[in-house]
Design a protein around this motif. Structure first.
Motif, PDB file in Angstrom:
ATOM      1  N   ILE A  52       0.829  -1.205   0.000  1.00 52.03           N
ATOM      2  CA  ILE A  52       0.000   0.000   0.000  1.00 52.03           C
ATOM      3  C   ILE A  52       0.864   1.257   0.000  1.00 52.03           C
ATOM      4  O   ILE A  52       0.579   2.235  -0.697  1.00 52.03           O
ATOM      5  N   GLY A  53       1.956   1.252   0.758  1.00 54.93           N
ATOM      6  CA  GLY A  53       2.770   2.466   0.897  1.00 54.93           C
ATOM      7  C   GLY A  53       3.814   2.631  -0.183  1.00 54.93           C
ATOM      8  O   GLY A  53       4.990   2.907   0.118  1.00 54.93           O
ATOM      9  N   LEU A  54       3.434   2.512  -1.442  1.00 57.83           N
ATOM     10  CA  LEU A  54       4.390   2.681  -2.547  1.00 57.83           C
ATOM     11  C   LEU A  54       4.642   4.158  -2.827  1.00 57.83           C
ATOM     12  O   LEU A  54       3.724   4.976  -2.716  1.00 57.83           O
ATOM     13  N   PRO A  55       5.865   4.538  -3.211  1.00 58.46           N
ATOM     14  CA  PRO A  55       6.128   5.924  -3.614  1.00 58.46           C
ATOM     15  C   PRO A  55       5.589   6.208  -5.017  1.00 58.46           C
ATOM     16  O   PRO A  55       5.315   5.288  -5.779  1.00 58.46           O
ATOM     17  N   MET A  56       5.430   7.486  -5.329  1.00 59.58           N
ATOM     18  CA  MET A  56       4.986   7.993  -6.625  1.00 59.58           C
ATOM     19  C   MET A  56       3.485   7.740  -6.862  1.00 59.58           C
ATOM     20  O   MET A  56       2.759   8.631  -7.282  1.00 59.58           O
ATOM     21  N   LEU A  57       3.047   6.532  -6.623  1.00 60.27           N
ATOM     22  CA  LEU A  57       1.632   6.186  -6.768  1.00 60.27           C
ATOM     23  C   LEU A  57       1.370   5.075  -5.762  1.00 60.27           C
ATOM     24  O   LEU A  57       1.994   4.023  -5.838  1.00 60.27           O
ATOM     25  N   ASP A  58       0.492   5.323  -4.780  1.00 62.00           N
ATOM     26  CA  ASP A  58       0.339   4.316  -3.727  1.00 62.00           C
ATOM     27  C   ASP A  58      -0.412   3.088  -4.231  1.00 62.00           C
ATOM     28  O   ASP A  58      -1.010   3.078  -5.315  1.00 62.00           O
ATOM     29  N   GLY A  59      -0.339   2.030  -3.414  1.00 60.80           N
ATOM     30  CA  GLY A  59      -0.908   0.753  -3.824  1.00 60.80           C
ATOM     31  C   GLY A  59      -2.401   0.801  -4.071  1.00 60.80           C
ATOM     32  O   GLY A  59      -2.910   0.105  -4.953  1.00 60.80           O
ATOM     33  N   LEU A  60      -3.128   1.625  -3.320  1.00 67.98           N
ATOM     34  CA  LEU A  60      -4.574   1.729  -3.527  1.00 67.98           C
ATOM     35  C   LEU A  60      -4.893   2.344  -4.881  1.00 67.98           C
ATOM     36  O   LEU A  60      -5.836   1.921  -5.551  1.00 67.98           O
ATOM     37  N   ALA A  61      -4.105   3.342  -5.273  1.00 66.41           N
ATOM     38  CA  ALA A  61      -4.316   3.967  -6.581  1.00 66.41           C
ATOM     39  C   ALA A  61      -4.025   2.976  -7.703  1.00 66.41           C
ATOM     40  O   ALA A  61      -4.757   2.908  -8.703  1.00 66.41           O
ATOM     41  N   VAL A  62      -2.951   2.197  -7.542  1.00 65.32           N
ATOM     42  CA  VAL A  62      -2.622   1.168  -8.540  1.00 65.32           C
ATOM     43  C   VAL A  62      -3.751   0.151  -8.625  1.00 65.32           C
ATOM     44  O   VAL A  62      -4.167  -0.257  -9.711  1.00 65.32           O
ATOM     45  N   LEU A  63      -4.271  -0.249  -7.478  1.00 59.93           N
ATOM     46  CA  LEU A  63      -5.367  -1.212  -7.431  1.00 59.93           C
ATOM     47  C   LEU A  63      -6.600  -0.672  -8.148  1.00 59.93           C
ATOM     48  O   LEU A  63      -7.246  -1.381  -8.927  1.00 59.93           O
ATOM     49  N   GLN A  64      -6.944   0.581  -7.888  1.00 54.87           N
ATOM     50  CA  GLN A  64      -8.116   1.177  -8.526  1.00 54.87           C
ATOM     51  C   GLN A  64      -7.963   1.230 -10.039  1.00 54.87           C
ATOM     52  O   GLN A  64      -8.919   0.971 -10.784  1.00 54.87           O
ATOM     53  N   HIS A  65      -6.752   1.518 -10.506  1.00 58.37           N
ATOM     54  CA  HIS A  65      -6.506   1.567 -11.944  1.00 58.37           C
ATOM     55  C   HIS A  65      -6.653   0.186 -12.580  1.00 58.37           C
ATOM     56  O   HIS A  65      -7.276   0.031 -13.631  1.00 58.37           O
ATOM     57  N   VAL A  66      -6.046  -0.820 -11.940  1.00 59.60           N
ATOM     58  CA  VAL A  66      -6.056  -2.151 -12.551  1.00 59.60           C
ATOM     59  C   VAL A  66      -7.461  -2.745 -12.542  1.00 59.60           C
ATOM     60  O   VAL A  66      -7.824  -3.523 -13.440  1.00 59.60           O
ATOM     61  N   ARG A  67      -8.261  -2.397 -11.553  1.00 60.38           N
ATOM     62  CA  ARG A  67      -9.618  -2.929 -11.501  1.00 60.38           C
ATOM     63  C   ARG A  67     -10.489  -2.415 -12.659  1.00 60.38           C
ATOM     64  O   ARG A  67     -11.485  -3.052 -13.021  1.00 60.38           O
ATOM     65  N   GLN A  68     -10.110  -1.309 -13.265  1.00 61.76           N
ATOM     66  CA  GLN A  68     -10.867  -0.776 -14.388  1.00 61.76           C
ATOM     67  C   GLN A  68     -10.706  -1.638 -15.636  1.00 61.76           C
ATOM     68  O   GLN A  68     -11.608  -1.702 -16.480  1.00 61.76           O
ATOM     69  N   THR A  69      -9.558  -2.296 -15.759  1.00 59.57           N
ATOM     70  CA  THR A  69      -9.286  -3.088 -16.963  1.00 59.57           C
ATOM     71  C   THR A  69      -9.151  -4.586 -16.690  1.00 59.57           C
ATOM     72  O   THR A  69      -9.318  -5.396 -17.593  1.00 59.57           O
ATOM     73  N   GLN A  70      -8.825  -4.964 -15.445  1.00 59.94           N
ATOM     74  CA  GLN A  70      -8.637  -6.376 -15.106  1.00 59.94           C
ATOM     75  C   GLN A  70      -9.398  -6.697 -13.810  1.00 59.94           C
ATOM     76  O   GLN A  70      -8.793  -6.917 -12.763  1.00 59.94           O
ATOM     77  N   PRO A  71     -10.697  -6.731 -13.882  1.00 60.44           N
ATOM     78  CA  PRO A  71     -11.491  -6.930 -12.662  1.00 60.44           C
ATOM     79  C   PRO A  71     -11.289  -8.289 -11.997  1.00 60.44           C
ATOM     80  O   PRO A  71     -11.569  -8.440 -10.810  1.00 60.44           O
ATOM     81  N   SER A  72     -10.800  -9.275 -12.741  1.00 60.95           N
ATOM     82  CA  SER A  72     -10.665 -10.620 -12.172  1.00 60.95           C
ATOM     83  C   SER A  72      -9.240 -10.959 -11.737  1.00 60.95           C
ATOM     84  O   SER A  72      -9.001 -12.057 -11.221  1.00 60.95           O
ATOM     85  N   LEU A  73      -8.281 -10.056 -11.919  1.00 60.83           N
ATOM     86  CA  LEU A  73      -6.902 -10.346 -11.528  1.00 60.83           C
ATOM     87  C   LEU A  73      -6.817 -10.467 -10.005  1.00 60.83           C
ATOM     88  O   LEU A  73      -7.179  -9.531  -9.286  1.00 60.83           O
ATOM     89  N   PRO A  74      -6.322 -11.584  -9.470  1.00 64.11           N
ATOM     90  CA  PRO A  74      -6.161 -11.695  -8.011  1.00 64.11           C
ATOM     91  C   PRO A  74      -5.108 -10.703  -7.513  1.00 64.11           C
ATOM     92  O   PRO A  74      -3.991 -10.659  -8.046  1.00 64.11           O
ATOM     93  N   VAL A  75      -5.466  -9.918  -6.500  1.00 63.00           N
ATOM     94  CA  VAL A  75      -4.554  -8.910  -5.951  1.00 63.00           C
ATOM     95  C   VAL A  75      -4.496  -9.058  -4.440  1.00 63.00           C
ATOM     96  O   VAL A  75      -5.535  -9.064  -3.761  1.00 63.00           O
ATOM     97  N   LEU A  76      -3.274  -9.176  -3.916  1.00 63.14           N
ATOM     98  CA  LEU A  76      -3.045  -9.234  -2.477  1.00 63.14           C
ATOM     99  C   LEU A  76      -2.293  -7.977  -2.058  1.00 63.14           C
ATOM    100  O   LEU A  76      -1.303  -7.606  -2.694  1.00 63.14           O
TER     101      LEU A  76
END
Length: 222
Positions: A52-76
């Protein structure tokens, strides 16, 4: 299985790459959120681990982006132990699971493998080498010929196929047998069933490899 690891702690990332690689994953490392976001949109992954605490773009933002195009990708998600709000926000944003830091690697591995199992459609035949595994009918077929399998052999084979190219631990095998009902067995019972499956898989272009200290790994023959 191809895995994206987004972690900015260099020492932790290096250790996880080594351990996950030893467990059969092909790991692509992203040191910050921007790189993770780019890789997730340019490459195909089977699963992703996001701090979650990633620099430049946090993990939640990355998660929100990927869910727009890959809703079924398993993410931990990897989170700080006391960051309850982050864990809740992550699950609400579409994360499938989370592990709190600090964590033990066997727990992380078990959670990843569980996510991969759940991500596979229940009624879709699994393919590995020359083997077809039909979960709906509990049939295993090699080159058009059905395999004669006991209940335990079927459960063990299904577990290995579902997690092919990833290590299956003895604890996971005992758990799978337990969920099927009856005693899980002890002593060298797992080794006996592994030996039987190795013989029955001859001609299937598959090999069950023993990974010392971890468990068993199903791979396609080169």
């Amino acid at each position: 299985m191809k895995l994206l690891l987004a972690e900015d702690d260099a020492m932790l990332a290096d250790a996880l790459q080594t351990q996950l690689g030893g467990a059969g994953f092909l790991v692509e490392h992203a040191p910050n959120g921007a790189v993770a976001d780019y890789l997730l949109h340019k490459q195909a992954f089977d699963i992703a681990v996001l701090d979650i605490g990633l620099p430049m773009l946090d993990g939640l933002a990355v998660l929100q982006h990927v869910r727009q195009t890959q809703p079924s990708l398993p993410v931990l998600l990897l989170t700080a132990r006391d960051a309850l709000d982050d864990r809740v926000a992550g699950l609400q944003a579409g994360a499938d699971d989370y592990v709190s830091k600090p964590f033990d690697f066997p727990e992380l591995l078990a959670r990843l493998q569980a996510l991969l199992r759940r991500s596979q459609p229940a009624n879709t035949p699994a393919l590995a080498g020359a083997l077809t595994l039909d979960k709906a009918t509990r049939r295993a077929i090699v080159l058009g010929e059905p395999m004669e399998l006991s209940g335990r052999e079927w459960t063990l084979l299904a577990l290995l196929v579902n997690q092919r190219n990833s290590v299956v631990t003895k604890e996971q095998i005992h758990q799978a047998w337990s969920e099927e009902g009856g005693e899980t067995g002890g002593g060298n019972s797992i080794e006996v069933y592994i030996h039987r499956l190795r013989r029955k898989l001859e001609g299937a272009r598959l090999v069950i490899r023993t990974v010392r200290g971890l468990g068993y790994l199903l791979e396609t023959e080169a």
